[in-house]
Write a protein that holds these residues in place. Structure first.
Motif, PDB file in Angstrom:
ATOM      1  N   ASP A   1       0.834  -1.205   0.000  1.00 46.31           N
ATOM      2  CA  ASP A   1       0.000   0.000   0.000  1.00 46.31           C
ATOM      3  C   ASP A   1       0.867   1.252   0.000  1.00 46.31           C
ATOM      4  O   ASP A   1       0.553   2.224  -0.685  1.00 46.31           O
ATOM      5  CB  ASP A   1      -0.948   0.012   1.197  1.00 46.31           C
ATOM      6  N   LEU A   2       1.947   1.230   0.760  1.00 44.04           N
ATOM      7  CA  LEU A   2       2.865   2.369   0.775  1.00 44.04           C
ATOM      8  C   LEU A   2       3.448   2.611  -0.613  1.00 44.04           C
ATOM      9  O   LEU A   2       3.537   3.759  -1.065  1.00 44.04           O
ATOM     10  CB  LEU A   2       3.994   2.150   1.779  1.00 44.04           C
ATOM     11  N   ALA A   3       3.827   1.544  -1.294  1.00 48.26           N
ATOM     12  CA  ALA A   3       4.394   1.665  -2.640  1.00 48.26           C
ATOM     13  C   ALA A   3       3.372   2.262  -3.603  1.00 48.26           C
ATOM     14  O   ALA A   3       3.683   3.173  -4.376  1.00 48.26           O
ATOM     15  CB  ALA A   3       4.864   0.303  -3.137  1.00 48.26           C
ATOM     16  N   ARG A   4       2.151   1.773  -3.540  1.00 49.13           N
ATOM     17  CA  ARG A   4       1.094   2.270  -4.427  1.00 49.13           C
ATOM     18  C   ARG A   4       0.770   3.730  -4.130  1.00 49.13           C
ATOM     19  O   ARG A   4       0.707   4.567  -5.041  1.00 49.13           O
ATOM     20  CB  ARG A   4      -0.158   1.402  -4.263  1.00 49.13           C
ATOM     21  N   LEU A   5       0.595   4.065  -2.857  1.00 53.14           N
ATOM     22  CA  LEU A   5       0.198   5.422  -2.485  1.00 53.14           C
ATOM     23  C   LEU A   5       1.312   6.444  -2.712  1.00 53.14           C
ATOM     24  O   LEU A   5       1.028   7.593  -3.045  1.00 53.14           O
ATOM     25  CB  LEU A   5      -0.261   5.450  -1.031  1.00 53.14           C
ATOM     26  N   SER A   6       2.558   6.018  -2.550  1.00 58.31           N
ATOM     27  CA  SER A   6       3.668   6.960  -2.762  1.00 58.31           C
ATOM     28  C   SER A   6       3.755   7.401  -4.225  1.00 58.31           C
ATOM     29  O   SER A   6       4.307   8.455  -4.524  1.00 58.31           O
ATOM     30  CB  SER A   6       4.995   6.364  -2.300  1.00 58.31           C
ATOM     31  N   LYS A   7       3.188   6.598  -5.117  1.00 62.75           N
ATOM     32  CA  LYS A   7       3.158   6.968  -6.541  1.00 62.75           C
ATOM     33  C   LYS A   7       1.988   7.914  -6.852  1.00 62.75           C
ATOM     34  O   LYS A   7       2.037   8.648  -7.831  1.00 62.75           O
ATOM     35  CB  LYS A   7       3.049   5.715  -7.410  1.00 62.75           C
ATOM     36  N   LEU A   8       0.965   7.880  -6.032  1.00 70.50           N
ATOM     37  CA  LEU A   8      -0.219   8.700  -6.278  1.00 70.50           C
ATOM     38  C   LEU A   8      -0.070  10.144  -5.798  1.00 70.50           C
ATOM     39  O   LEU A   8      -0.677  11.052  -6.366  1.00 70.50           O
ATOM     40  CB  LEU A   8      -1.440   8.095  -5.577  1.00 70.50           C
ATOM     41  N   TYR A   9       0.703  10.336  -4.732  1.00 74.03           N
ATOM     42  CA  TYR A   9       0.762  11.641  -4.083  1.00 74.03           C
ATOM     43  C   TYR A   9       2.188  12.177  -4.035  1.00 74.03           C
ATOM     44  O   TYR A   9       3.141  11.407  -3.903  1.00 74.03           O
ATOM     45  CB  TYR A   9       0.210  11.553  -2.651  1.00 74.03           C
TER      46      TYR A   9
END
Length: 174
Positions: free
Chosen positions: A90-98
């Protein structure tokens, strides 16, 4: 709690770190599947970011949105705060979004120690930890009317209400 618990919030925020003083007034609810701990972290995270006028609190438990977020003038989410410890995926995915991702958690050190070696790959994540005692004191004195005076300093946060004064160190883990 089995039902949403509604709160009328009046938060006087004195943010010495960002040189901002303001009052936030809104109605919010403890949602059906939300813990009181998560609710309090969500409200405190909102206070910590409320120096930015484009800061929003997730009031509907919308899973597609962070717990708290800041938008730019184009209404793009540029800063996202999650009031919980997340899985590495989840951290990997979210760090790409924001542009900036903030994790606010209660005594996050054990969780952080498990994943810290993997966080090197992310340039935009900050992790903050607050003491469980602070949350427990707030929880013990929580009423339907949240009238708090919040003081935010560089490494601490304090809350005073009609009952008492509560303070915590805010540890930045990364």
């Amino acid at each position: 709690m089995s039902k949403p618990f509604v709160f009328k919030a009046r938060l006087k925020v004195a943010d010495l770190f960002h040189h901002a003083n303001h009052v936030e007034v809104f109605t919010t609810a403890l949602l059906k599947r939300e813990s009181v701990d998560h609710f309090l972290l969500r409200v405190l995270g909102f206070c910590a970011l409320s120096y930015n006028e484009m800061t929003f609190l997730n009031q509907k438990s919308d899973k597609s949105m962070p717990d708290v977020w800041c938008e730019n003038e184009n209404q793009d989410v540029v800063l996202a705060l999650y009031a919980s410890e997340l899985e590495l995926e989840d951290l990997a995915r979210l760090s790409k979004l924001y542009e900036k991702l903030i994790i606010l958690s209660i005594e996050a050190e054990p969780w952080f120690n498990e994943i810290s070696a993997h966080l090197i790959q992310f340039h935009n994540i900050s992790v903050f930890s607050i003491d469980r005692t602070f949350i427990e004191e707030l929880k013990d004195n929580l009423t339907n009317s949240i009238h708090w005076d919040i003081l935010i300093e560089q490494n601490s946060m304090s809350v005073s209400d009609k009952v008492g004064y509560y303070q915590t160190e805010v540890k930045q883990l990364c």
